[in-house]
Design a protein around this motif. Structure first.
Motif, PDB file in Angstrom:
ATOM      1  N   LEU A  43       0.830  -1.200   0.000  1.00 17.80           N
ATOM      2  CA  LEU A  43       0.000   0.000   0.000  1.00 17.80           C
ATOM      3  C   LEU A  43       0.870   1.257   0.000  1.00 17.80           C
ATOM      4  N   GLU A  44       1.997   1.200   0.712  1.00 21.43           N
ATOM      5  CA  GLU A  44       2.906   2.343   0.747  1.00 21.43           C
ATOM      6  C   GLU A  44       3.446   2.654  -0.645  1.00 21.43           C
ATOM      7  N   THR A  45       3.850   1.616  -1.378  1.00 21.58           N
ATOM      8  CA  THR A  45       4.353   1.827  -2.740  1.00 21.58           C
ATOM      9  C   THR A  45       3.262   2.383  -3.633  1.00 21.58           C
ATOM     10  N   LEU A  46       2.067   1.820  -3.537  1.00 29.02           N
ATOM     11  CA  LEU A  46       0.955   2.262  -4.368  1.00 29.02           C
ATOM     12  C   LEU A  46       0.634   3.734  -4.124  1.00 29.02           C
ATOM     13  N   GLN A  47       0.737   4.170  -2.883  1.00 31.08           N
ATOM     14  CA  GLN A  47       0.359   5.540  -2.542  1.00 31.08           C
ATOM     15  C   GLN A  47       1.472   6.548  -2.800  1.00 31.08           C
TER      16      GLN A  47
ATOM     17  N   SER B 181      -5.067   6.159  -5.645  1.00 26.35           N
ATOM     18  CA  SER B 181      -4.564   4.784  -5.707  1.00 26.35           C
ATOM     19  C   SER B 181      -5.520   3.902  -6.492  1.00 26.35           C
ATOM     20  N   ARG B 182      -6.798   4.093  -6.301  1.00 27.62           N
ATOM     21  CA  ARG B 182      -7.781   3.277  -7.008  1.00 27.62           C
ATOM     22  C   ARG B 182      -7.786   3.588  -8.507  1.00 27.62           C
ATOM     23  N   ARG B 183      -7.474   4.805  -8.869  1.00 29.48           N
ATOM     24  CA  ARG B 183      -7.373   5.143 -10.289  1.00 29.48           C
ATOM     25  C   ARG B 183      -6.197   4.397 -10.924  1.00 29.48           C
TER      26      ARG B 183
END
Length: 667
Positions: A318-322, A365-367
């Motif tokens: 999640l950290e990488t994604l954000q 992040s969801r995009r």
């Protein structure tokens, strides 16, 4: 093995001292003629004078008389059954109607080989009967074909002659440039020795493995697979690099193998007893799981979540994604960028795994995830995370234990399929529940606990899937403890050893390599893990995403600067998925090794190169300066060329793995 000209005594001695200092227990030198054999005594005596008593091995091809001569100087002789008696092969077929007719030739082989056997016995010299897949004799090729069985039969013939004269100080090797063939040949030989009541040692190696990451990966797949089963007594990692760089990977592979075989190991204690029936050392077949199928109502193309030739998944925190810029994330996942949007390329990950799902309020992040799903990149996440933060078109991961105890839970809102997580150590009865899940479950993630033997627990899982007629695609989740990943070499060697040991048996449909506790300063970025995954699949002869190079490690026979030429060829041809190119310093490992290559670049004479298509020479005596361009033209003439990919919006060329320029790993 040394790369110096053996006649150059001083250079050879200096290189042997350097190799010995790095920890080699044996050093091999090529001895192709009388002058080299005469130099060997000077080399041996010079080393003694310098206080170095490392045993020396003479590498013999084509020359029984030279082998007799050098036995006076060196402690060990390596002979190649493929050319010791038969000489240079023309690959013409001779028809043998019966085994008896085939065996009649052994009389002539014995006449040439027996004098060396007797001399080695007299002087207490050791011998390696070193069969090579690329240089089987015309006789063996005609009767057994280009096969692991032929390799074993060739070695046993020579061993029987040794035994006839009560000489037993020998060992075997079954080398091939293809790790799948190499592993099968060694296992066939081990099985034959069991049947014969023999216990001769095995020397392990993948020949012509290449350099850099590819060379280490192929070696790890072949050598590591055998060491995990307790096969192997000596090891050589054959790299197109300076020979002292071979020692560190050797030592690492031995250390990994000892985790399975060390006295008192507890790695098998948690694995319940089971009976294995699906692996057969006499033949190779690949288990192929049923790929996801499109169903009515699917918004995304789920068929792209896995690949028919082997899938690569990446775990994205999640950290990488954000925190990572979307374009950089797409690039590290192997996507091609067009106006900032990702598109699947030849080496894009097939799916990603999210240990944590971004909150429904995290629109950025969801995009990013939606853009990936739109180009058929699957998104897998734990079912508890998806229940907490529903994600459109996701795959919900459930554990086998939960599925067996509670049945399939309701699919989270907007999710489209299930995946199941296996450990390989669950009670056998739990696997019976999988057959009732039907096509709702599209893949299994097999993640063996770190304290358990990954290879053997995984084999148990595949056996139980087979017993219950469950044909799910299985992705090997290779989650390595952070403390074991000291450098990139360790990542490559451990991935190849543990994942490759299963893939070369045809067990597995893909890989996901991750580092446990990869937070607080990541050990490896996503791109490194993705590239290593694709290299593992390609080295296991599954999915090809870049040119496959078969290059020898150089020796005193080499007729050009092998490292320099290999780099030149890679720069010009490294972007051709599905094409295999052999780069050989001389004819000893020339035409035979083309069995696994589409094109060959072989030293034919000093300053001259011969080019091959398959095992057939098509151009001779091309000057070195012109040979690389001539190879490119040959590939074009045979319809296998494609232009290098253009740089995308990120300014980089999409790559099917590491750029060949960056493959060298310092040792």
């Amino acid at each position: 093995m040394t790369t110096t000209v053996t006649r150059d005594v001083n250079s050879s001695v200096d290189q042997i001292l350097k190799i010995a200092k790095e920890g080699a227990d044996l050093v091999r030198l090529t001895v192709q003629g009388r002058f080299e054999a005469d130099a060997c005594m000077n080399i041996r005596e010079s080393l003694w004078e310098k206080g170095c008593d490392v045993p020396l091995v003479a590498d013999i091809h084509f020359a029984p008389a030279v082998a007799l001569r050098v036995a006076d100087a060196f402690e060990k002789i390596r002979i190649n059954p493929g050319n010791f008696a038969d000489g240079i092969k023309s690959f013409e077929n001779k028809v043998y109607n019966t085994r008896e007719e085939y065996d009649m030739d052994i009389v002539e082989i014995e006449k040439l080989f027996a004098p060396l056997v007797l001399k080695c016995k007299e002087k207490n010299r050791a011998m390696r009967i070193g069969t090579n897949h690329g240089s089987l004799s015309a006789r063996v090729m005609s009767f057994w074909g280009d096969s692991p069985k032929g390799m074993v039969e060739s070695a046993i013939e020579f061993a029987n002659i040794c035994r006839k004269y009560d000489y037993h100080n020998f060992l075997f090797s079954m080398k091939a440039s293809n790790p799948v063939v190499m592993v099968q040949a060694y296992r066939l030989l081990a099985a034959a020795q069991y049947q014969l009541g023999w216990q001769y040692p095995l020397h392990l190696g993948v020949t012509e493995a290449g350099e850099g990451e590819d060379g280490r990966m192929k070696s790890a797949i072949g050598i590591g697979s055998l060491l995990a089963d307790g096969l192997g007594d000596t090891v050589r990692v054959s790299l197109t690099e300076d020979p002292e760089f071979e020692l560190k990977p050797c030592q690492s592979l031995i250390s990994i193998g000892e985790e399975y075989t060390a006295a008192g190991t507890t790695r098998f204690d948690a694995i319940p007893a089971w009976e294995e029936t699906i692996r057969d050392v006499t033949s190779f077949s690949r288990r192929r799981g049923d790929l996801p199928a499109q169903q009515e109502g699917d918004v995304v193309d789920v068929r792209g979540f896995l690949h028919r030739d082997g899938s690569v998944l990446c775990s994205v925190s999640l950290e990488t994604l954000q925190k990572m810029q979307p374009e950089e994330l797409y690039r590290q996942l192997g996507a091609k960028l067009v106006v900032g949007m990702p598109f699947k390329d030849v080496a894009t990950v097939d799916s990603i795994y999210l240990p944590q799902v971004p909150a429904t309020s995290d629109s950025a992040s969801r995009r990013v995830l939606k853009r990936l799903q739109e180009v058929s990149v699957g998104v897998v996440a734990p079912i508890a995370e998806l229940n907490l933060n529903p994600l459109p078109n996701a795959i919900a991961l459930v554990t086998l234990e939960d599925l067996a105890n509670q049945g399939l839970p309701p699919l989270p809102s907007m999710a489209v399929r299930y995946a199941v997580k296996l450990t390989g150590i669950e009670p056998a009865e739990m696997y019976t529940k999988l057959s009732a899940a039907g096509n709702k479950v599209v893949m299994a993630l097999l993640e063996v606990p770190a304290h358990v033997s990954r290879v053997h627990a995984s084999r148990r899982a595949f056996q139980l899937l087979h017993n219950n007629q469950v044909n799910l695609p299985v992705i090997h989740s290779l989650a390595f403890p952070k403390q074991k990943m000291t450098d990139k070499d360790q990542l490559i060697l451990r991935s190849g050893s543990e994942g490759g040991a299963l893939l070369v048996d045809g067990l597995g449909d893909g890989v996901m390599i991750s580092i446990s506790d990869n937070s607080n300063g990541e050990v490896f970025d996503l791109e490194t893990l993705r590239v290593t995954s694709f290299n593992l699949l390609q080295g296991s002869r599954m999915r090809s995403v870049k040119t496959d190079f078969v290059s020898c490690p150089s020796c005193g026979r080499t007729l050009f600067d092998l490292q320099e030429v290999t780099e030149q060829i890679k720069q010009k041809t490294g972007h051709l998925p599905g094409v295999a190119i052999a780069i050989m310093g001389c004819i000893v490992n020339g035409p035979g090794e083309m069995a696994d290559a589409d094109f060959g670049y072989v030293g034919g004479a000093p300053g001259k190169v011969d080019l091959y298509v398959g095992k057939q020479v098509v151009k001779r005596a091309i000057p070195n300066a012109l040979a690389c361009d001539a190879l490119v033209q040959l590939i074009k003439d045979n319809g296998r060329w494609q232009e290098p990919p253009q740089k995308d919006d990120s300014g980089t060329s999409p790559s099917g793995g590491d750029s060949n320029k960056d493959q060298l790993v310092s040792a």
